[in-house]
Motif scaffolding. Sequence first.
Motif, PDB file in Angstrom:
ATOM      1  N   HIS A  45     -82.318  37.796 -42.347  1.00  0.00           N
ATOM      2  CA  HIS A  45     -81.311  37.283 -41.410  1.00  0.00           C
ATOM      3  C   HIS A  45     -81.311  38.046 -40.083  1.00  0.00           C
ATOM      4  N   GLU A  46     -82.327  37.799 -39.261  1.00  0.00           N
ATOM      5  CA  GLU A  46     -82.352  38.399 -37.929  1.00  0.00           C
ATOM      6  C   GLU A  46     -81.321  37.766 -36.997  1.00  0.00           C
ATOM      7  N   ASN A  47     -80.742  36.650 -37.397  1.00  0.00           N
ATOM      8  CA  ASN A  47     -79.662  36.059 -36.608  1.00  0.00           C
ATOM      9  C   ASN A  47     -78.393  36.893 -36.646  1.00  0.00           C
ATOM     10  N   MET A  48     -78.373  37.939 -37.468  1.00  0.00           N
ATOM     11  CA  MET A  48     -77.203  38.814 -37.551  1.00  0.00           C
ATOM     12  C   MET A  48     -77.245  39.972 -36.556  1.00  0.00           C
ATOM     13  N   GLN A  49     -78.337  40.093 -35.793  1.00  0.00           N
ATOM     14  CA  GLN A  49     -78.381  41.115 -34.742  1.00  0.00           C
ATOM     15  C   GLN A  49     -77.283  40.836 -33.713  1.00  0.00           C
ATOM     16  N   GLU A 231     -86.848  25.637 -28.599  1.00  0.00           N
ATOM     17  CA  GLU A 231     -87.302  26.116 -27.282  1.00  0.00           C
ATOM     18  C   GLU A 231     -87.717  27.586 -27.317  1.00  0.00           C
ATOM     19  N   GLY A 232     -87.230  28.343 -28.301  1.00  0.00           N
ATOM     20  CA  GLY A 232     -87.597  29.752 -28.398  1.00  0.00           C
ATOM     21  C   GLY A 232     -89.052  29.988 -28.741  1.00  0.00           C
ATOM     22  N   MET A 275     -76.054  30.321 -39.168  1.00  0.00           N
ATOM     23  CA  MET A 275     -76.492  29.653 -37.942  1.00  0.00           C
ATOM     24  C   MET A 275     -77.980  29.912 -37.708  1.00  0.00           C
ATOM     25  N   ALA A 276     -78.718  28.851 -37.453  1.00  0.00           N
ATOM     26  CA  ALA A 276     -80.129  28.968 -37.101  1.00  0.00           C
ATOM     27  C   ALA A 276     -80.408  28.103 -35.879  1.00  0.00           C
ATOM     28  N   GLU A 277     -81.002  28.681 -34.860  1.00  0.00           N
ATOM     29  CA  GLU A 277     -81.473  27.866 -33.753  1.00  0.00           C
ATOM     30  C   GLU A 277     -82.755  27.167 -34.190  1.00  0.00           C
ATOM     31  N   GLY A 278     -83.263  26.286 -33.348  1.00  0.00           N
ATOM     32  CA  GLY A 278     -84.441  25.527 -33.736  1.00  0.00           C
ATOM     33  C   GLY A 278     -85.626  26.403 -34.103  1.00  0.00           C
ATOM     34  N   ALA A 279     -85.916  27.403 -33.275  1.00  0.00           N
ATOM     35  CA  ALA A 279     -87.030  28.303 -33.576  1.00  0.00           C
ATOM     36  C   ALA A 279     -86.770  29.084 -34.860  1.00  0.00           C
ATOM     37  N   CYS A 304     -85.397  33.980 -37.412  1.00  0.00           N
ATOM     38  CA  CYS A 304     -85.573  34.897 -36.289  1.00  0.00           C
ATOM     39  C   CYS A 304     -84.476  34.814 -35.240  1.00  0.00           C
ATOM     40  N   GLY A 305     -83.670  33.734 -35.241  1.00  0.00           N
ATOM     41  CA  GLY A 305     -82.618  33.647 -34.233  1.00  0.00           C
ATOM     42  C   GLY A 305     -81.574  32.608 -34.583  1.00  0.00           C
ATOM     43  N   GLY A 306     -80.352  32.861 -34.131  1.00  0.00           N
ATOM     44  CA  GLY A 306     -79.248  31.952 -34.413  1.00  0.00           C
ATOM     45  C   GLY A 306     -78.493  31.509 -33.183  1.00  0.00           C
ATOM     46  N   ASN A 307     -79.110  31.610 -32.018  1.00  0.00           N
ATOM     47  CA  ASN A 307     -78.424  31.261 -30.775  1.00  0.00           C
ATOM     48  C   ASN A 307     -78.597  29.780 -30.458  1.00  0.00           C
ATOM     49  N   ILE A 308     -77.770  28.982 -31.101  1.00  0.00           N
ATOM     50  CA  ILE A 308     -77.817  27.544 -30.873  1.00  0.00           C
ATOM     51  C   ILE A 308     -76.503  27.105 -30.250  1.00  0.00           C
TER      52      ILE A 308
END
Length: 413
Positions: A45-49, A231-232, A275-279, A304-308
């Motif tokens: 869960h790198e979206n937790m950074q 887009e990431g 939460m997961a962004e597309g990438a 790798c990311g959750g900025n959606i």
Amino acid sequence: MADFAITIDDIRKAAATIRGQVLRTPLVPAPRLSQLTGATVCVKHENMQPTGSFKERGAVVKLESLTPEERRRGVIAMSAGNHAQAVAYHARRLGIPATIVMPEGTPLVKAQNTRAYGARVILYGETLYESAGRARQIAAEEGLVFVHPYDDPKVMAGQGTIGLEILEDAPEVDQIVVPIGGGGLISGIAVAAKALNPAVEIVGVEAALYPSFQNAIRHEDRPIGGATLAEGIAVKAVGQLALPVVRELVSDIVLVEEALIERAVNAYATLQRTMAEGAGAAGLAAMLAQPERFRGKRVCLVLCGGNIDARILASVMVRELERDERITSFRITSNDRPGLLGKVASRLGDLGANILEVSHGRLFLDVPAKGVSIDITIETRDRQHTWEIFEALAADGLAPKRIDSHCLSETAY
């Protein structure tokens, strides 16, 4: 192992550098994703950074490598969002001035967050390539240190610390599935993981609209470009330092279509409750695209990311309900008589449907002068429930016609 830009020792040093500065994210079992895919899945869960993505690791390693004079002058980066936020966040924490050049189409939430972390944000160009050119120009004019998002040994080593952590927490893992943009993340993870367990398989994932590594490694000429939810990882030029690592250590690259990326984002939200962004969801999308490749294996997904953007997430989730036919639209055309709309609504309520939207029209030219058309959008329990409702309405003589995503269907239901 070939002579790459980074080694396992570089990654271990990077791990020491980021300790106490970057969150050691959890590796979480995902039973519902396992049920969905037929594999035994765990999620890194790198979206937790704090800034919502893995990019903080490489950013800290690079920033900590600067000389006092370089820190005084400041840094500049180009990014579609996550690298920007990571550099801005940690540059402010370390007292280093930061400038970020972002493509003009960068999601609003990422640009706003980058400014909120204290960076000077410059929106320039339609692509990362154009943003990079502008960033290098400003770096030369103002004497700033350019912090590349992926093609830098310090950044690659920082991202590779994810591989160390995965193998520490799950040494028995068979496959690690990693989204690929410029290649910094997957190359770092591959070097670390293969050094600790040569048998582990590294699988890369690219958006089908941006098959940059696929083209480079397999000598193909697939078109690159287009609007993608991921887009990431929408990168046209592969990292030259990452390319030989990917060529030698990554066993396969899976291309995923937009519909599967949307499905994966929705699955993370509804099944993994995260939460997961597309990438970030691309790895799960690969498992949905090629389930036979992963079935029965112990698989680690790098989220790798959750900025959606909240609006995009809401749209994705509604679209998935439509794909599953839990939200559906149809049209009833009938004689215009008092109480018709009320009777239809009551009938739908008796059938257990939830009415979301109604459009009542009398002026369409394809409707008889004494007729009326009613367009109704309903929510149901599942696809079978939807079918039962349509059958019941047809039996009532209402002849519902489905309205799909393109137009009015020619069939009744």
